[in-house]
Design an enzyme around this catalytic site. Structure first.
Site, PDB file in Angstrom:
ATOM      1  N   GLU A 211       0.811  -1.236   0.000  1.00 21.83           N
ATOM      2  CA  GLU A 211       0.000   0.000   0.000  1.00 21.83           C
ATOM      3  C   GLU A 211       0.833   1.270   0.000  1.00 21.83           C
ATOM      4  OE1 GLU A 211      -3.783   2.046   2.400  1.00 21.83           O
ATOM      5  OE2 GLU A 211      -2.956   0.134   3.081  1.00 21.83           O
ATOM      6  N   LYS A 227      -8.619  -1.104   0.981  1.00 17.84           N
ATOM      7  CA  LYS A 227      -9.640  -1.657   1.868  1.00 17.84           C
ATOM      8  C   LYS A 227     -10.343  -2.751   1.096  1.00 17.84           C
ATOM      9  CE  LYS A 227      -9.588  -0.374   5.977  1.00 17.84           C
ATOM     10  NZ  LYS A 227      -8.196  -0.856   5.963  1.00 17.84           N
TER      11      LYS A 227
END
Length: 411
Positions: A211, A227
């Site tokens: 990420e 997410k």
């Protein structure tokens, strides 16, 4: 190169593992040795960092620890911290090595000597860990974890928050490992675009993060929150693709993702020109060796004169590791979690002489203090009204599975 770097008590190695949308314009960055450094607890750390950056235009590497939240909001941290990374640490390296597909660039007092030393560095024979199998424990058992998730859902029902990223710590005591060998093993099993091996004296971060937190190029800034997670299925293409499609269509994962996207849009709007913040991609499904991830991309154009410290105050900590609204969920995190996050769910990266920067989100990581022989593998998941407590427990186990395999860890 990494074998050679072990001689330095402080270094930062960033590797994008040749992902097509690579995090850096270069394949690898290695910063070693210290010309000057800044190491501070939360309080006035960001202001001091801005002064440090203003002193001299140079390459700067380092991290922002999660507990800087106590500086960006009126919060506190009371849990134990067994790893003890500083809340903020940045350094200007003596030696900078940049590696692209076809070029090696060395910036140093004597680049030729550095190149020769790297070429002549022998491959170490040391094993990945020297204590035998590590016994990894969790701060929670399944029986204590599930009721906490249901309590957090009661906070959501009462309107205290919409979504909360709740983390637990898996840990081993009396651990003696070779961080470089563990990093090599982790990279072989789980290569990720924001991987890193980072050392500050006796403290190590062995990171396989997928990420990006935030990147600035010129006046453009982007954030790419993750997410939504689904496991890969080995040796069964049909089941693997079904998992991918299930993730894309999941109402729960989409609800989590769009909440954090709204949070990032709101954060960026505080430092970006009015009307410039936009969602470039929503619910993108990206493929990694162990998992599929749902990733969205949010961008904006910075207001003129915006400082690095202004940006960090506006966007840190990252919404994907807190939830929404930020201050409320950070208070709940402090109430229900059992250890201080420290560098975990903080950010590691660099700032170049032009003021451009790129930082990851510190997840899927091993944190290690060589002096007290303490090893930590935190993991979390986003809790919403739709969450099933048992599934959240399983998601945490999935996220640490590759790391435990690399460590040869037993329960």
């Amino acid at each position: 190169m990494l074998n050679w770097a072990q001689a330095f008590s402080t270094f930062c190695f960033l590797d994008n593992h040749r992902y097509p949308a690579g995090p850096h314009a270069v394949e690898c960055l290695l910063a070693a040795g210290v010309k000057r450094q800044l190491s501070l607890p939360a309080g006035q750390a960001l202001q001091s960092l801005q002064s440090f950056l203003d002193e001299k235009k140079s390459w700067i590497f380092g991290h922002l620890g999660y507990d800087l939240k106590n500086e960006t909001e009126a919060l506190c941290s009371g849990h134990p911290d067994h790893i003890q990374f500083p809340d903020l640490f940045f350094f200007e390296p003596e030696i900078l090595i940049r590696l692209t597909a076809d070029k090696l660039m060395i910036e140093a007092a004597d680049p030729e000597a550095v190149y020769r030393a790297i070429r002549e560095q022998p491959e170490p024979q040391q094993a990945g860990n020297t204590t035998g199998p590590l016994t990894v424990q969790s701060r929670f058992t399944r029986g204590t974890y599930l009721p906490v998730i249901r309590e957090l859902q009661q906070h959501i029902l009462r309107g205290d928050c919409y979504e909360i990223n709740f983390c637990q710590e898996f840990f081993a005591e009396g651990a003696v490992i070779d961080p470089l060998q563990v990093y090599k093993k982790l990279s072989a099993v789980s290569p990720n675009p924001f991987s890193a091996l980072y050392r500050v004296e006796d403290k190590w971060l062995i990171c396989a993060s997928p990420e990006r937190f935030i990147k600035k190029t010129g006046n453009k800034i982007i954030s790419q929150p993750i997410k939504g997670t689904a496991p890969r299925v080995r040796n069964d293409e049909k089941a693997d693709q079904e998992n991918k499609q299930r993730l894309y269509q999941s109402a729960k994962e989409r609800a989590e993702n769009v909440m954090v996207v709204d949070l990032v849009r709101n954060d960026l709007s505080r430092v970006c020109r009015e009307g410039s913040v936009k969602v470039d991609e929503l619910y993108g499904i990206y493929t990694f060796p162990q998992v599929y991830q749902m990733i969205s991309t949010v961008s904006g154009e910075l207001k003129a004169g915006t400082l690095f410290s202004d940006i960090i105050r506006a966007v840190f900590p990252m919404g994907s590791m807190t939830g929404a609204p930020k201050k409320s969920v950070m208070q709940l995190i402090e109430q229900y979690e059992k250890t201080r996050r420290g560098i975990f769910s903080g950010a590691l990266g660099y700032i170049n002489p032009e003021g451009d920067f790129d930082f990851n989100v510190v997840i899927r990581s091993i944190l290690y203090n060589a002096t007290n022989q303490y090893l930590s593998v935190p993991a979390g998941s986003a809790i919403t009204h739709y969450s099933q407590a048992e599934a959240e427990w399983e998601e945490c186990l999935l996220k640490v599975a590759a790391i435990k395999k690399v460590l040869g860890a037993t329960e």
